[in-house]
Design a protein around this motif. Structure first.
Motif, PDB file in Angstrom:
ATOM      1  N   ILE A 292       8.558   7.916   2.454  1.00  0.00           N
ATOM      2  CA  ILE A 292       9.231   8.706   1.426  1.00  0.00           C
ATOM      3  C   ILE A 292       8.446   9.983   1.168  1.00  0.00           C
ATOM      4  O   ILE A 292       7.238  10.041   1.397  1.00  0.00           O
ATOM      5  CB  ILE A 292       9.388   7.915   0.103  1.00  0.00           C
ATOM      6  N   GLN A 293       9.162  10.987   0.707  1.00  0.00           N
ATOM      7  CA  GLN A 293       8.516  12.244   0.362  1.00  0.00           C
ATOM      8  C   GLN A 293       8.174  12.235  -1.112  1.00  0.00           C
ATOM      9  O   GLN A 293       8.967  11.794  -1.945  1.00  0.00           O
ATOM     10  CB  GLN A 293       9.428  13.402   0.702  1.00  0.00           C
ATOM     11  N   LYS A 294       6.976  12.730  -1.416  1.00  0.00           N
ATOM     12  CA  LYS A 294       6.537  12.774  -2.808  1.00  0.00           C
ATOM     13  C   LYS A 294       7.460  13.653  -3.641  1.00  0.00           C
ATOM     14  O   LYS A 294       7.872  13.269  -4.732  1.00  0.00           O
ATOM     15  CB  LYS A 294       5.113  13.316  -2.901  1.00  0.00           C
ATOM     16  N   ALA A 295       7.756  14.825  -3.113  1.00  0.00           N
ATOM     17  CA  ALA A 295       8.586  15.771  -3.859  1.00  0.00           C
ATOM     18  C   ALA A 295       9.990  15.202  -4.049  1.00  0.00           C
ATOM     19  O   ALA A 295      10.642  14.774  -3.097  1.00  0.00           O
ATOM     20  CB  ALA A 295       8.658  17.098  -3.114  1.00  0.00           C
ATOM     21  N   GLY A 296      10.419  15.159  -5.283  1.00  0.00           N
ATOM     22  CA  GLY A 296      11.784  14.726  -5.574  1.00  0.00           C
ATOM     23  C   GLY A 296      11.982  13.223  -5.658  1.00  0.00           C
ATOM     24  O   GLY A 296      13.098  12.766  -5.885  1.00  0.00           O
ATOM     25  N   THR A 297      10.925  12.430  -5.475  1.00  0.00           N
ATOM     26  CA  THR A 297      11.060  10.981  -5.582  1.00  0.00           C
ATOM     27  C   THR A 297      10.804  10.574  -7.032  1.00  0.00           C
ATOM     28  O   THR A 297       9.709  10.765  -7.549  1.00  0.00           O
ATOM     29  CB  THR A 297      10.078  10.248  -4.644  1.00  0.00           C
TER      30      THR A 297
ATOM     31  N   GLY B  34       4.870   0.108  12.097  1.00  0.00           N
ATOM     32  CA  GLY B  34       4.610  -0.958  11.143  1.00  0.00           C
ATOM     33  C   GLY B  34       4.791  -0.622   9.675  1.00  0.00           C
ATOM     34  O   GLY B  34       4.741  -1.518   8.835  1.00  0.00           O
ATOM     35  N   ALA B  35       4.976   0.653   9.323  1.00  0.00           N
ATOM     36  CA  ALA B  35       5.258   0.991   7.923  1.00  0.00           C
ATOM     37  C   ALA B  35       6.666   0.497   7.591  1.00  0.00           C
ATOM     38  O   ALA B  35       7.537   0.453   8.462  1.00  0.00           O
ATOM     39  CB  ALA B  35       5.168   2.497   7.702  1.00  0.00           C
TER      40      ALA B  35
ATOM     41  N   ILE C 128       0.861  -1.173   0.000  1.00  0.00           N
ATOM     42  CA  ILE C 128       0.000   0.000   0.000  1.00  0.00           C
ATOM     43  C   ILE C 128       0.901   1.227   0.000  1.00  0.00           C
ATOM     44  O   ILE C 128       1.776   1.353   0.860  1.00  0.00           O
ATOM     45  CB  ILE C 128      -0.915   0.031   1.244  1.00  0.00           C
ATOM     46  N   LEU C 129       0.682   2.109  -0.951  1.00  0.00           N
ATOM     47  CA  LEU C 129       1.356   3.395  -0.994  1.00  0.00           C
ATOM     48  C   LEU C 129       0.367   4.374  -0.376  1.00  0.00           C
ATOM     49  O   LEU C 129      -0.650   4.713  -0.984  1.00  0.00           O
ATOM     50  CB  LEU C 129       1.696   3.753  -2.439  1.00  0.00           C
TER      51      LEU C 129
ATOM     52  N   ILE D 221       4.668   4.833   3.344  1.00  0.00           N
ATOM     53  CA  ILE D 221       4.088   6.155   3.495  1.00  0.00           C
ATOM     54  C   ILE D 221       4.690   7.044   2.408  1.00  0.00           C
ATOM     55  O   ILE D 221       5.906   7.128   2.273  1.00  0.00           O
ATOM     56  CB  ILE D 221       4.414   6.759   4.881  1.00  0.00           C
ATOM     57  N   SER D 222       3.832   7.702   1.636  1.00  0.00           N
ATOM     58  CA  SER D 222       4.258   8.650   0.611  1.00  0.00           C
ATOM     59  C   SER D 222       3.549   9.960   0.903  1.00  0.00           C
ATOM     60  O   SER D 222       2.329  10.044   0.815  1.00  0.00           O
ATOM     61  CB  SER D 222       3.887   8.136  -0.781  1.00  0.00           C
ATOM     62  N   THR D 223       4.322  10.976   1.275  1.00  0.00           N
ATOM     63  CA  THR D 223       3.703  12.206   1.757  1.00  0.00           C
ATOM     64  C   THR D 223       4.550  13.415   1.418  1.00  0.00           C
ATOM     65  O   THR D 223       5.720  13.286   1.071  1.00  0.00           O
ATOM     66  CB  THR D 223       3.477  12.105   3.286  1.00  0.00           C
ATOM     67  N   ASN D 224       3.956  14.574   1.554  1.00  0.00           N
ATOM     68  CA  ASN D 224       4.692  15.832   1.410  1.00  0.00           C
ATOM     69  C   ASN D 224       5.186  16.347   2.758  1.00  0.00           C
ATOM     70  O   ASN D 224       5.804  17.394   2.826  1.00  0.00           O
ATOM     71  CB  ASN D 224       3.810  16.892   0.743  1.00  0.00           C
TER      72      ASN D 224
END
Length: 135
Positions: free
Chosen positions: A80-85, A75-76, A28-29, A58-61
């Motif tokens: 990662i950060q959305k920006a720059g990935t 448990g994740a 799950i993203l 976890i994909s977040t800003n």
């Protein structure tokens, strides 16, 4: 489909949980910034519905080492950060997460089997006949 992966998107936490009750996913993203929910509610609700063999990335800003640590400890498998990935980095993170999720799922099944074995052994031990008794 993305890079050989089947993708499923859902509009929110309730939709995700409904879908997780219907089928198993490898990964799950998860975006923590969903309207109407705190970050903890988003993560805890989806994590509980996902099961032990579903990896959560976890994909977040939100640039927060504290949040990253909290959710990885909770448990994740990655944060990662959305920006720059880049797409390549995202693919690598998801592949590693899927492998880790499979390992965790197998460990959970093994743990359950060991617990069941221990319970049966305990019941058999308690049911043993006293010394000198015969059937």
């Amino acid at each position: 489909e993305w890079d050989g992966w089947e993708l499923t998107t859902v509009p929110g936490v309730d939709g995700a949980c409904d879908l997780l009750r219907q089928r198993q996913f490898d990964c799950i993203l998860l975006d923590l910034g969903l309207p109407g929910y705190s970050t903890d509610e988003v993560f805890n609700t989806v994590h509980a519905a996902a099961g032990p063999s579903t990896a959560i990335v976890i994909s977040t800003n939100m640039d927060s080492p504290e949040l990253a640590e909290r959710y990885i400890m909770g448990g994740a498998v990655n944060y990662i950060q959305k920006a720059g990935t880049s797409g390549e980095r995202l693919r690598d993170v998801i592949c590693a997460a899927v492998q880790q999720g499979r390992i965790c799922g197998k460990a959970a099944m093994l743990s359950a089997a060991v617990n069941e074995h221990n319970e049966v052994t305990t019941r058999l031990h308690e049911a043993q006949l006293p010394a000198g008794a015969s059937c």
